[in-house]
Every structure is written in structure tokens, then in C-alpha cells.
Design an enzyme around this catalytic site. Structure first.
Site, PDB file in Angstrom:
ATOM      1  N   PRO A 199      -8.526  -6.706   2.472  1.00  8.48           N
ATOM      2  CA  PRO A 199      -9.361  -7.710   1.784  1.00  8.48           C
ATOM      3  C   PRO A 199      -8.712  -9.077   1.623  1.00  8.48           C
ATOM      4  O   PRO A 199      -9.394 -10.044   1.304  1.00  8.48           O
ATOM      5  CB  PRO A 199      -9.631  -7.068   0.426  1.00  8.48           C
ATOM      6  CG  PRO A 199      -8.502  -6.115   0.222  1.00  8.48           C
ATOM      7  CD  PRO A 199      -8.138  -5.607   1.579  1.00  8.48           C
TER       8      PRO A 199
ATOM      9  N   GLU B  34      -8.991   0.690   2.470  1.00  5.66           N
ATOM     10  CA  GLU B  34      -8.938   0.438   3.911  1.00  5.66           C
ATOM     11  C   GLU B  34      -7.732   1.093   4.579  1.00  5.66           C
ATOM     12  O   GLU B  34      -7.637   1.108   5.810  1.00  5.66           O
ATOM     13  CB  GLU B  34      -8.919  -1.075   4.191  1.00  5.66           C
ATOM     14  CG  GLU B  34      -7.576  -1.761   4.059  1.00  5.66           C
ATOM     15  CD  GLU B  34      -7.170  -2.067   2.632  1.00  5.66           C
ATOM     16  OE1 GLU B  34      -6.076  -2.603   2.422  1.00  5.66           O
ATOM     17  OE2 GLU B  34      -7.967  -1.768   1.720  1.00  5.66           O
TER      18      GLU B  34
ATOM     19  N   ASN C   5      -5.201   3.715  -0.060  1.00  7.72           N
ATOM     20  CA  ASN C   5      -4.673   2.687  -0.949  1.00  7.72           C
ATOM     21  C   ASN C   5      -5.778   2.199  -1.896  1.00  7.72           C
ATOM     22  O   ASN C   5      -6.931   2.623  -1.786  1.00  7.72           O
ATOM     23  CB  ASN C   5      -4.093   1.536  -0.126  1.00  7.72           C
ATOM     24  CG  ASN C   5      -5.172   0.679   0.515  1.00  7.72           C
ATOM     25  OD1 ASN C   5      -6.222   1.182   0.917  1.00  7.72           O
ATOM     26  ND2 ASN C   5      -4.923  -0.600   0.625  1.00  7.72           N
TER      27      ASN C   5
ATOM     28  N   CYS D 187       0.826  -1.216   0.000  1.00  8.99           N
ATOM     29  CA  CYS D 187       0.000   0.000   0.000  1.00  8.99           C
ATOM     30  C   CYS D 187       0.852   1.254   0.000  1.00  8.99           C
ATOM     31  O   CYS D 187       1.710   1.433   0.891  1.00  8.99           O
ATOM     32  CB  CYS D 187      -0.892   0.037   1.242  1.00  8.99           C
ATOM     33  SG  CYS D 187      -1.965  -1.368   1.413  1.00  8.99           S
TER      34      CYS D 187
ATOM     35  N   CYS E 120      -7.741  -0.395  -2.212  1.00  4.59           N
ATOM     36  CA  CYS E 120      -9.003  -0.961  -1.700  1.00  4.59           C
ATOM     37  C   CYS E 120      -9.681  -0.094  -0.663  1.00  4.59           C
ATOM     38  O   CYS E 120     -10.773  -0.426  -0.185  1.00  4.59           O
ATOM     39  CB  CYS E 120      -8.738  -2.343  -1.122  1.00  4.59           C
ATOM     40  SG  CYS E 120      -8.278  -3.540  -2.385  1.00  4.59           S
TER      41      CYS E 120
END
Length: 799
Positions: free
Chosen positions: A462, A317, A313, A100, A315
Site C-alpha cells: 500500500p 498483501e 502481514n 512485514c 495489510c
């Protein structure tokens, strides 16, 4: 690298994990041959990361002991770091270990293309990148150096997307990205809709193709497919401020602000902007909604008042500063569920040990990581951000017997994540005693507390690839299916979830097990329509059976005990409405969630199928005939028959297209003749056959009609050679064949194998001697040739 010690546990992983690790994680020589085992990979990573102890005067013996502990976590599938650590640590390839990153984009041509170069460097090493496009001047703004006009942030977003097409992440896959724009940017409307509007090039493709597509559904699919080629390598999210959300609630206007000088340039109705966000999310799954002010008030920003987070990042999170990075890793919860008597419980003692080891591992990664840019290296060591998360939550619930959609699950979520966060912080404090606090600790939100080694400890990611290695469900998501078939390019992975095994165990204990039941669940991936106890059904639900409010409640429960963000997709059925998505957004904003992502089933293409068969469950046959639509379309095909020219019309529903032929009309000879009566009879029977509900598709049934009518012969023929028609029925078969070929459902190879040697076109055709059907294939296809009778359909012959 120390040699792998004897006596370590083998990596007895699942077949899908072994297939994935062989494809992507194991080292290879220059010819592409695998040169390490799973055990050697785990030791490579474990020892290299444990070697960080050398910087703190740890002995080689201590380092090997630590490496053994790390190795055991991997071998027993209790914990895995993010994939780049597994790809690169200990290989000597010079590539970094983190997943990330956030990169700034400065408002100049040099700044934009510097960010583009940095994106490629990070993708090459396996990392994903997030960007805020909020600092770029809006479309039409004056460019001082050239006196020209700016093309705007969305145009540069497309440039970043195109670059991603040509740089594979870690040499394995295309890179992942997140694009964020602040809701106050003047180009926010273009940004919100950028993944739902065709580019000029794709508009041209769409318009040129449109005349050749015969259904509304087909046109919709073409549009979706073209849209998926645009900005396909970016997720997009809108950074929604508290001011904006308040204006939406009050149905007021809000300001658009020029990022160059901070001046208000326009006002928009907040409700209309919010409605567009919701509508686009319903149509395409993008944009997500990220609550930027809530995030900067949360522990995700440990330097409040000193630095501001403007992006996340890919996704969503992991909120990050510019040039920030986070090392992620996840604990497999199902490995800490043990049986006591007739029930399963959580082994808190073993879980604590794993959390403490994982925190040490992730902190060590910071020491050993060859970060790709000096700015990233500097900030990583100043704040030492890590993100320890979980996976296998759905599996754990299955063993505990707790339904996902329940208050009990919210309680379990808070208990588990609260425990991990507490132990993780405690271990980071212990590390600070031995190694020192992160250098900016005295300017952080922790300055009045005990020194701590890491500015953040927990993130729920994830876990895409590592959950396959771990053999568990992903992150905190419910089951998509108890069994799954995952296809990416040419690779197919079949997954049997731990929850499937638990279901079979319950079925045996409670007396409803049978081999047929096991096979049914394995192939379908769910139990919703099976005759089993209701309490069991509630535990083994899949994602689309869960009301959206429970998805959001569970995300919020985890977020209350997580430093960074929580990755969670709010999966909605295809029938979900725009109003449903609006409710999801408000529920998320008014709870503890830092952001929200929705995905309505069918709004994008996918690679994951429920069940291992890879097929949709066949429709149940029902004893009725479909009614005729008000409007039908279809070609009329002329064929010559022994009874004269026949005109065969095959109609279909224009909303569905030619893949569902609906009825057949046949006109031949004059009304009142025997031939006309036969034609009408065949047409009625064919239409009834096509309109009857059946597990077979309409095309499969049409092919059956073609095959049954083909070759039926009478006393007369029409035409010569390949065009010879032996009866009215044979002519109708020919017309059906033309329809199937015209719309691409069959080709010449499916109709008749090509001859090994082409005949001279002047060769005389054999004379047909029609009578009884072939005794082998039952088709009227006997040819009298060179003194023998031969079937041209199946090869039967008598001489």
C-alpha cells in the site's frame, strides 16, 4: 560510513514529503534536534545497503558506485524501500529494516506470551506483525495444567491489541497487526463479530451515556467510537478454504475442527457463516477474506509440500510462513512516463534499470539487516524473500490518458506488472550466478528452472509513507482525491497529486483552463460535477466514482503477474449494500485474487479528506422548506419576560439530534393578547428560518436568531443583573442561549467575555435607559452610568 560524494543530485521533494521526512526519518540528537539533511539520509541508507558487496569481495570503489546508483533512485524519487529501512539503516541503532513479519502463536501460556514479547520487539523496530490464531484451543476447552477452561483465541487477541497500544512502531507510531483465523476453527463466529460487539466495559459506558444523547445518529456514532477502541490495532481476516467456499455455493454444512486433535466437533451452515462475514464487513470494514488454499498453491508459497502459509502481514498483501519476513520496496511509475510529441509514453529502458537496481538493493537488505529474532534471521537467509512493488499507478494512467475503470487499464496493469516481474526474476537469476541461489532452492517450486537468488520477487504493497516521499498516488489505488488533506494526531499534510498537474496541463491545451477552475479542483479534489469534456472526466475519476467490479478486475490483473499478494482496497460508497459486498467477495474468489478487503465509506472514522480545504462542499441552497417529521423532540425553556413567563420550545428531529434545531414555539400571556400574537409571529418566523434549506448549518442560523433578538428593549424590564430581560424578544434570545449551552454548541466565553475583575455580588446594577439602539453595533444595549451613556455590547460611549 563513507562521506557523501560531491555532485550528487539534491533531494528536491514536495513540501508534504519534506515535512514528513523531517518529522519521522531524519536522525536526531539526544535533545531531539535534527542532525542530518535529506541528502545525508539518502546517502546513509544507500551506502550502508551497498556495503553488502563487501561480503562478495567487492571493492570500496564498486560499493560507492553502487551506493551512488541507489542514492539517485531515492533523490529522483524513482524507488524507495519500506520505511524501517529508511529509519534504521546506517544509524547504528541496532534496529531492523523490514516492515512485514508473521509470528506463530503456540497453544500454551508460554507460547502465547513468547509471541507477545516478540511482537513488541518487532514493533519497536518499525515492523508490523501478522498472526494466525487458528492453533489456539477454543473457548471452553479444558486446560490440562490447571483443569480450568480456556478463554479462547479472541480473548488473547485483545491482549495482543492492548500490548500494541504501548509500543510505538519504530518509536513513531503504534504498531500494525493482522489477526487471521481459519474458517474451520470452532470459535470462528466470535472471531468474525469481535470488532462489532461492545465489550462489557464499553456496554456499561454506552448505557450510562445513552440517556444524554438525543438522536439515533448520535447513538450510532457513540457505538462506532467505542468499537474503534476495541481491537483497534488489528486488521482481521478469515482464512477461507476451498471446502468452505464450495459449501457456501452449494448451501451445505461444513466442519468445525478442534485445532488440538484435528477432530470434527461441530457443523455449521456455510451460507450463514459467509453471510455474517459479509454483514460485518459492511458494518465495520472487517473481517477481510483471505483465500488460504489459493495462496498456498501460488508462488507466494515457494516451498509447497514443505511448508504451509497460515497468515499474512498487517495489510494482507504479504503471505508469510511462521517467522518469515519480507523486505519491501516500490517503484514510482509516474517517473517513467515521458512526453513524446503530443502524448506521454512509458520509458521501458529506464524502468528496467530501476527494477534491476531495486532487486539488488532488496537482496542486499537481507545481508545487512539485524533481524530481531534468531528464527527470523535463519529463515530469511534460507529463502531470501523480497517484495518489489509499484506506486504512482493512478498518476501514470492520468498521463497516459487511460480511464481507471476500463479494459485498457487492465491491459496496462498486466503489461507493466508482467514486465517488472519478468525483469525482477531475471535479475534475481543473475544474482544467483554471482552469489548463489537461496539455500532451499532445490526444494522449491523453482528447482527445475534456473537457480534464482530470491524465493519471491514481487509484492504490491500500500506504500503509505513512502508514497508521500515519492510524491505520487499510493500503490495501484485510484485517486481518493486529486488533492488531499491528511490529518494524523496534530499533523496535517496537504497533497497535490501529479494527476492534478496533468489535468491543468490538459485544461490549458484544450482551452477550458481558468484560475477559478484550478482553485475549484484544488479545494474539492475532484472534477465529477464540473463542466469539462466527458473524456477528461473519465480519466480523472476518484475512487468512489468507480464501480466495484473494476476495483476487483484491476487487482486480479496485477495478481496474475505478482509472486506474493496485491494490496488493494475495494472502496465502496456509503450507499453500497450487503449484496454488493457479497458480489465483490465472489468476484475476487473466482478470479486470480488471493484475498479481498472492502471498505464502505463511513463505516469507520478516517483521517483523509478530499481537497485541501478540509471542508465538505457546502450544500447548494434550494428554494424550499423541509417538511416536518412525524415525531420531534426538544426542551421547553421557561424565561421571565416583561410580558410574564414565556415558555420557549425548540424542537429537533430525533434521528438527527439537537445539532439540527427544526422549529420554535413560544407561549406567553393569554391567547388573544398582543403579547401572545407577537410570540406566535416570532415563533413562525424563527421556524421558517430554521427549516429553509441553506448553506449555513441549523446551529449557525439559531445563533443568528439569538444575536438578532438579543438586547431588543422596550419600556419595561424583568429581572435584575445578569438575569435582566428587556423584552419578549430578548427573553427568546435568552432561551435560545440556554439551548445552545445545554447541548454544548456555545459556552460562556462565546457569549460574553468574562470581566477582568469580578464585581461584588452586592454591587448595584446600573439602571438601563432604553431608547434608540446603539449607533455603532445596532443593539439596544445602552446603559446610563455615572453620567455617561455606554453600550454594554460594543463599548460605545458618550459622556
Amino acid at each position: 560510513m563513507a562521506p557523501i560524494p560531491e555532485g550528487l543530485a539534491p533531494c528536491n521533494w514536495t513540501p508534504d514529503a519534506i515535512k514528513l521526512v523531517n518529522e519521522r526519518f531524519l536522525r536526531r540528537d539526544r535533545e531531539g534536534n535534527i542532525i542530518e539533511t535529506r541528502e545525508e539520509m539518502c546517502w546513509r541508507v544507500a551506502y550502508y545497503i551497498a556495503s553488502a558487496g563487501k561480503k562478495y569481495s567487492r571493492s570500496e570503489e564498486d560499493i560507492i558506485d553502487t551506493a551512488k546508483n541507489f542514492y539517485t533512485l531515492f533523490a529522483e524519487r524513482k524507488f524507495f524501500p519500506n520505511a524501517p529501512t529508511l529509519y534504521n539503516a546506517g544509524t547504528g541503532n541496532g534496529l531492523q529494516f523490514s516492515a512485514c513479519f508473521v509470528l506463530p502463536i503456540y497453544d500454551s501460556m508460554n507460547g502465547i506470551y513468547e509471541a507477545l514479547k516478540n511482537q513488541a520487539i518487532i514493533h519497536k523496530s518499525g515492523g508490523g506483525t501478522g498472526f494466525s490464531f487458528s492453533k489456539l484451543r477454543p473457548k471452553g476447552a479444558l486446560v490440562g495444567s490447571t483443569r480450568g477452561m480456556s478463554s479462547g483465541p479472541v480473548s488473547f487477541l485483545k491482549v495482543f491489541n492492548t500490548s500494541t497500544e504501548f509500543v510505538k512502531q519504530g518509536g513513531m507510531r503504534r504498531g500494525a497487526n493482522m489477526a487471521i483465523m481459519n474458517v474451520h476453527h470452532p470459535d470462528i463466529l466470535e472471531f468474525i463479530a469481535c470488532k462489532s460487539q461492545l465489550t462489557d466495559k464499553n456496554i456499561t459506558t454506552f448505557e450510562r451515556t445513552k440517556p444524554y444523547i438525543y438522536s439515533r445518529r448520535g447513538l450510532d456514532q457513540l457505538r462506532i467510537s467505542l468499537l474503534e477502541t476495541q481491537i483497534a490495532n488489528f486488521n482481521i481476516s478469515v482464512a477461507a478454504t476451498d471446502v468452505f467456499m464450495k459449501a457456501v455455493k452449494e448451501d451445505a454444512e461444513y466442519d468445525l475442527i478442534d485445532p488440538k486433535d484435528g477432530q470434527v466437533v461441530k457443523h455449521l451452515e456455510a451460507r450463514k457463516v459467509f453471510d455474517l462475514i459479509v454483514k460485518m464487513a459492511w458494518e465495520t470494514g472487517d473481517p477481510g477474506l483471505w483465500f488460504i488454499d489459493k495462496t498456498n498453491r501460488s508462488p507466494a508459497n515457494p516451498l509447497q509440500g514443505l511448508m504451509t502459509i497460515e497468515a499474512t502481514n498487517p495489510c494482507g498483501e504479504q503471505p508469510l510462513f511462521d517467522f518469515d519476513v519480507c523486505n519491501l520496496g516500490s517503484i514510482n511509475l509516474v517517473k517513467f512516463v515521458v512526453r513524446e510529441g503530443d502524448k506521454y509514453v512509458i520509458n521501458w529502458e529506464e524502468l528496467e534499470k530501476a527494477v534491476r537496481l531495486a532487486v539488488i538493493f532488496l537482496d542486499n537488505v537481507i545481508e545487512m539487516n539485524p533481524y530481531p529474532l534468531p528464527q527470523i534471521m535463519e529463515l530469511a537467509h534460507k529463502i531470501r524473500r523480497i517484495g518489489l512493488g509499484i506506486m504512482g499507478f493512478a498518476d501514470m494512467l492520468a498521463f497516459l490518458g487511460v480511464p481507471y475503470a476500463s479494459e485498457e487499464t487492465c491491459r496496462v496493469a498486466e503489461e507493466i506488472q508482467g514486465f517488472i516481474n519478468k525483469i525482477g526474476h531475471n535479475e534475481s537469476e543473475k544474482l544467483a550466478e554471482a552469489r548463489g541461489a537461496f539455500p532451499l532452492w532445490d526444494q522449491s517450486i523453482y528447482k527445475d528452472q534456473k537457480p534464482i537468488r530470491n524465493c519471491t520477487i514481487t509484492t504490491i504493497a500500500p506504500t503509505g509513507e513512502i508514497r508521500i516521499l515519492a510524491g505520487c498516488s499510493g500503490g495501484i489505488e485510484p485517486y481518493y482525491g486529486l488533492t488531499e488533506r491528511h490529518q494524523f494526531e496534530d499533523r496535517i499534510l496537504y497533497r497535490i497529486q501529479p494527476g492534478f498537474d496533468r489535468l491543468m496541463e490538459i485544461a490549458r491545451e484544450r482551452g477550458f483552463y481558468s484560475p477559478m477552475f484550478e482553485e475549484e479542483v484544488k479545494n474539492s479534489g475532484h472534477v465529477g460535477d464540473l463542466n469539462i469534456p466527458d473524456d477528461v472526466k473519465r480519466v480523472f475519476v476518484t475512487t468512489h466514482e468507480i464501480p466495484y467490479r473494476w476495483h476487483v478486475k484491476i487487482q486480479a490483473a496485477f495478481q496474475r503477474h505478482t509472486d506474493n499478494g496485491v494490496s488493494k482496497t475495494i472502496n465502496l460508497s456509503n450507499s453500497a449494500t450487503v449484496a454488493d459486498i457479497e458480489k465483490v467477495y465472489w468476484q475476487a474468489y473466482e478470479s486470480s485474487c488471493l484475498g479481498i478487503t472492502v471498505f464502505r465509506d463511513g463505516c469507520k472514522g478516517g483521517v483523509l479528506s478530499v481537497g485541501i480545504s478540509g471542508k465538505q462542499k457546502a450544500k447548494e441552497s434550494r428554494d424550499f422548506i423541509r417538511s416536518r417529521p412525524d415525531l420531534v423532540l426538544g426542551p421547553t425553556i421557561r424565561v421571565e419576560t416583561p410580558d410574564g413567563a414565556a415558555f420557549v420550545t425548540i424542537n429537533f428531529d430525533p434521528d438527527i439530534g439537537p445539532n439540527e434545531p427544526f422549529e420554535v414555539f413560544i407561549n406567553v400571556a393569554k391567547a388573544g393578547t398582543d403579547a401572545a400574537a407577537d410570540a406566535e409571529a416570532i415563533g413562525r418566523l424563527a421556524s421558517s428560518f430554521l427549516r429553509l434549506e441553506s448553506p449555513k448549518s441549523s446551529i449557525e442560523r439559531l445563533i443568528q436568531l439569538k444575536d438578532q433578538l438579543k438586547g431588543i428593549g422596550g419600556s419595561r424590564v424583568a429581572g435584575f443583573g445578569k438575569g435582566k430581560i428587556t423584552s419578549l424578544a430578548d427573553g427568546i434570545s435568552k432561551a435560545i442561549e440556554i439551548y445552545l449551552k445545554r447541548f454544548g454548541f456555545i459556552d460562556d466565553d462565546n457569549i460574553k467575555p468574562k470581566a477582568a475583575k469580578e464585581k461584588d455580588k452586592n454591587d448595584a446594577e446600573p439602571v438601563l435607559s432604553k431608547g434608540n439602539r446603539c449607533p455603532k453595533c445596532k443593539q439596544s444595549a445602552l446603559v446610563y452610568e455615572e453620567g455617561c451613556v455606554r453600550c454594554v455590547n460594543c463599548g460605545y460611549n458618550v459622556c
